[in-house]
Write an enzyme that holds these catalytic residues in place. Structure first.
Site, PDB file in Angstrom:
ATOM      1  N   SER A   1       0.826  -1.203   0.000  1.00  0.00           N
ATOM      2  CA  SER A   1       0.000   0.000   0.000  1.00  0.00           C
ATOM      3  C   SER A   1       0.868   1.264   0.000  1.00  0.00           C
ATOM      4  O   SER A   1       1.784   1.371  -0.806  1.00  0.00           O
ATOM      5  CB  SER A   1      -0.951  -0.060   1.198  1.00  0.00           C
ATOM      6  OG  SER A   1      -1.910   0.941   1.121  1.00  0.00           O
TER       7      SER A   1
ATOM      8  N   ASP B   1      -8.005  -4.812  -6.566  1.00  0.00           N
ATOM      9  CA  ASP B   1      -7.625  -3.855  -5.525  1.00  0.00           C
ATOM     10  C   ASP B   1      -8.147  -2.456  -5.869  1.00  0.00           C
ATOM     11  O   ASP B   1      -7.865  -1.944  -6.956  1.00  0.00           O
ATOM     12  CB  ASP B   1      -6.087  -3.834  -5.448  1.00  0.00           C
ATOM     13  CG  ASP B   1      -5.553  -2.982  -4.315  1.00  0.00           C
ATOM     14  OD1 ASP B   1      -6.359  -2.301  -3.643  1.00  0.00           O
ATOM     15  OD2 ASP B   1      -4.327  -2.999  -4.103  1.00  0.00           O
TER      16      ASP B   1
END
Ligand SMILES: *[C@@H]1O[C@H](CO)[C@@H](O)[C@H](O)[C@H]1NC(C)=O
Ligand SMILES: *[C@@H]1O[C@H](CO)[C@@H](O)[C@H](O)[C@H]1NC(C)=O
Ligand SMILES: *[C@@H]1O[C@H](CO)[C@@H](O)[C@H](O)[C@H]1NC(C)=O
Ligand SMILES: *[C@@H]1O[C@H](CO)[C@@H](O)[C@H](O)[C@H]1NC(C)=O
Ligand SMILES: *[C@@H]1O[C@H](CO)[C@@H](O)[C@H](O)[C@H]1NC(C)=O
Ligand SMILES: *[C@@H]1O[C@H](CO)[C@@H](O)[C@H](O)[C@H]1NC(C)=O
Ligand SMILES: *[C@@H]1O[C@H](CO)[C@@H](O)[C@H](O)[C@H]1NC(C)=O
Ligand SMILES: *[C@@H]1O[C@H](CO)[C@@H](O)[C@H](O)[C@H]1NC(C)=O
Ligand SMILES: *[C@@H]1O[C@H](CO)[C@@H](O)[C@H](O)[C@H]1NC(C)=O
Ligand SMILES: *[C@@H]1O[C@H](CO)[C@@H](O)[C@H](O)[C@H]1NC(C)=O
Ligand SMILES: *[C@@H]1O[C@H](CO)[C@@H](O)[C@H](O)[C@H]1NC(C)=O
Length: 544
Positions: free
Chosen positions: A185, A461
């Site tokens: 991330s 995602d």
């Protein structure tokens, strides 16, 4: 009540003005394997601190007044498999307490890598998060040292100065052994930058779901959900969003619509729209490991696609709901949509609204982002300020509905726009200029590239469109030197967590995750062969 939350799964009583990059799989339900009764990792790995300079850039005016002081940067490590000369795997813990990453030291990817290569696995906290706090408060002035470039310099400093307790008489810095960074991330973008900025210290990096392109209007957050979530659920969510946006201009009807949810007193339309979008933020909290999975998203879908009335308490509202559905322009679908809407009302009330209103709080105090006063506290316990500050100054990522192209129905209301999502910038930090995304995009954005920089991502995602896997990014080849893998069906950094060998089953980890991790093991071993042949320049300087 804190108005904003850093992590996506905000919990009931927080207004969800934005979905954080973070991950919090705290709900332990719906298990397909016995609940992990793992030893609490905090008892296995004691915390340590390294004293690190607060200000690495005395030449840059944005850090004035400069500081010569140091702060304790916290880390944990496992050297139980270490053999002299082995690699050091540094997991950068990103925008949360490093404690949240400890399970990865026990059985995540870096634990596996350290075990297979006789290396050391490290969890390294990010400045200002957890206990690694350089200043006495979190005022705007004190937060001036919270930049990506300062935090990168911390990790470089760590790699050059660390003496691991118990290994004091060995040389285990980046001058002596290969250092390889891992992050997911924000931390995934961070380790990619680390490889580019400090190639002589970091011999390699694995960037997982790394958001290397900072984007101010990040409406694309919702697109992978649109494409990969169950389509009946997506269609119903689009209809709910149309209800909000079609009723909004009709103030009388809109007030009735809020009242349907028990929120007639919520003053601002965008607060209401934001609250109704909150369930979508749970999509990124899904995980392939049932013990780390957040079941919220599928519970939401199950409720809003049921054509049976689930909450008896909403039955009396059926006529009112049907009128609103018609007022929003729905005709033939209205009976089905009315039941689904009532199920949404009941579900959101149970999971989110009532847990706060039921405590006697007002709707505004529970769910409004417009209360200036609520942003004023800046003592070090106000950790919501940290990622918000990074968003306001460098990263953006405002997950708007307003940015959705006009020819598409938006997944969330178009009333959710940059002005709304940046209220905290103004109210908490007195920042009214857009984030300076160039401060991080200068490292390469979508096209960031370096030998021994691995790019790993998830097909579903919501952060995919800010990574090198984005649809518009330049296509890449997958090689051992520049690994590039999209994990089918995966959400957010699904390669980061792992299982003990005695926990694996034919379907856990699922094949795409298992094969990504297997490939990661393989290319790391290839990289380490290269180190043996050509140790890094940092090592050579030791002998100059
Ligand atoms: C590390 O620093 C933190 C913050 O100052 C402190 O609370 C903690 O006790 C320190 N830990 C160790 C092991 O020194
Ligand atoms: C400050 O120093 C760093 C290297 O330590 C350099 O990259 C940067 O360009 C310098 N900034 C200015 C304004 O000179
Ligand atoms: C930091 O140390 C340098 C060199 O000793 C000194 O010139 C400078 O004034 C100090 N700065 C601060 C903020 O204390
Ligand atoms: C120092 O290293 C040697 C091996 O090189 C080891 O036998 C010894 O136990 C170490 N001492 C300490 C205090 O760690
Ligand atoms: C929400 O739940 C509470 C407690 O069950 C109930 O009293 C209230 O009427 C519900 N509100 C709505 C809008 O369903
Ligand atoms: C509705 O939501 C509740 C609470 O999240 C959940 O327990 C239940 O399974 C859901 N119902 C359906 C049909 O998905
Ligand atoms: C909801 O209503 C149905 C039908 O009237 C009834 O069978 C059921 O027991 C009720 N459920 C609750 C939780 O009150
Ligand atoms: C409602 O009408 C539209 C357009 O005529 C059609 O596409 C849709 O399938 C219909 N929906 C239902 C539930 O009948
Ligand atoms: C605004 O926030 C302050 C501080 O948190 C709180 O005391 C006040 O009740 C809030 N006002 C409203 C209308 O929620
Ligand atoms: C907010 O920033 C503006 C412009 O930088 C400045 O003039 C003003 O004094 C600041 N207000 C506060 C309360 O700090
Ligand atoms: C599975 O393996 C782990 C790690 O080796 C161990 O701690 C745990 O006790 C094992 N669990 C079972 C049920 O054997």
């Amino acid at each position: 009540m804190k108005p904003l939350s850093l992590l996506a799964f905000a919990g009931a009583a927080l207004a969800a003005t934005s979905h954080g990059l973070g991950h919090k799989g705290s709900l332990r339900k719906q298990n397909n394997r016995p609940l992990a009764l793992d030893v609490d990792p905090s008892t296995l790995y004691p915390a340590h601190n390294l004293s690190v300079p607060i200000d690495h850039f005395h030449n840059e005016s944005i850090y004035e007044p400069h500081s010569n002081a140091s702060f304790p940067l916290r880390y944990w490590f496992d050297a139980s498999h270490y053999k002299k000369g082995g690699p050091v795997f540094v997991l950068e813990s990103g925008e949360t307490s490093g404690e949240d990453r400890l399970p990865y030291l026990q059985k995540g990817l870096i634990a596996q890598l350290a075990q297979e290569t006789n290396g050391i696995a490290v969890i390294l906290e990010h400045r200002y998060y957890g206990t690694s706090i350089p200043t006495s408060d979190l005022s705007t002035k004190s937060l001036r040292f919270l930049t990506t470039e300062q935090a990168l310099a911390d990790v470089a400093y760590f790699s050059e100065h660390i003496k691991f307790p118990g290994l004091e008489n060995q040389s285990v810095t980046a001058h002596d052994v290969p250092y390889i960074a891992y992050g997911g991330s924000y931390a995934g973008a961070f380790v990619a930058f680390l490889r580019v900025v400090y190639p002589n210290l970091f011999f390699g990096a694995i960037s997982s779901s790394g958001v290397t392109a900072a984007i101010i209007d990040y409406w694309q957050y919702y697109e992978p959900i649109r494409h990969h979530a169950p389509q009946d659920c997506v269609q119903t969510n689009l209809q709910f969003t149309q209800l909000i946006d079609n009723l909004l201009p009709q103030s009388g009807e809109f007030k009735k619509f809020k009242a349907l949810f028990g929120l007639e007193d919520l003053t601002y339309a965008n607060d209401f729209a934001s609250l109704l979008s909150e369930p979508l933020g749970a999509w990124q909290n899904r995980n392939w490991d049932p013990a780390n999975d957040d079941p919220t998203f599928f519970a939401f879908c199950g409720n809003i696609t049921s054509d049976r009335l689930i909450y008896n308490s909403t039955a009396s509202k059926a006529n009112e709901a049907k009128k609103l559905v018609s007022a929003a322009g729905y005709k033939n679908e209205s009976t089905q949509l009315t039941t689904r809407l009532l199920n949404f009302v009941g579900w959101l009330n149970d999971t989110t609204i009532w847990p706060c209103l039921g405590e006697g709080e007002s709707a505004d105090s529970c769910f409004s982002a417009h209360n200036v006063t609520s942003y004023q506290q800046d003592d070090i316990s106000q950790d919501w300020r940290l990622w918000d500050y990074q968003v306001c100054t460098e990263w953006g990522f405002y997950q708007t509905g307003s940015g959705t192209p006009k020819n598409e129905l938006p997944m969330v209301s178009r009333s959710i726009d940059i002005d709304y999502l940046s209220l905290s910038c103004k109210y908490a930090f007195n920042i009214t200029t857009p984030p300076d995304v160039q401060r991080v995009n200068k490292y390469g954005g979508f096209d960031i590239d370096y030998p021994r920089l691995a790019i790993i991502g998830g097909q579903a995602d919501p952060w995919r469109e800010a990574t090198p896997l984005a649809d518009g990014a330049t296509p890449r080849k997958n090689t051992n030197d520049r690994p590039f893998v999209e994990i089918a069906g995966a959400v957010h950094h699904w390669d980061e967590n792992g299982l003990f060998p005695n926990e694996t089953t034919p379907t856990l980890p699922p094949a795409p995750v298992a094969s990504a991790q297997k490939f990661e093991h393989a290319f790391i071993k290839e990289w380490l062969k290269e180190w043996k042949k050509h140790p890094s320049p940092a090592q050579q300087t030791t002998f100059n």
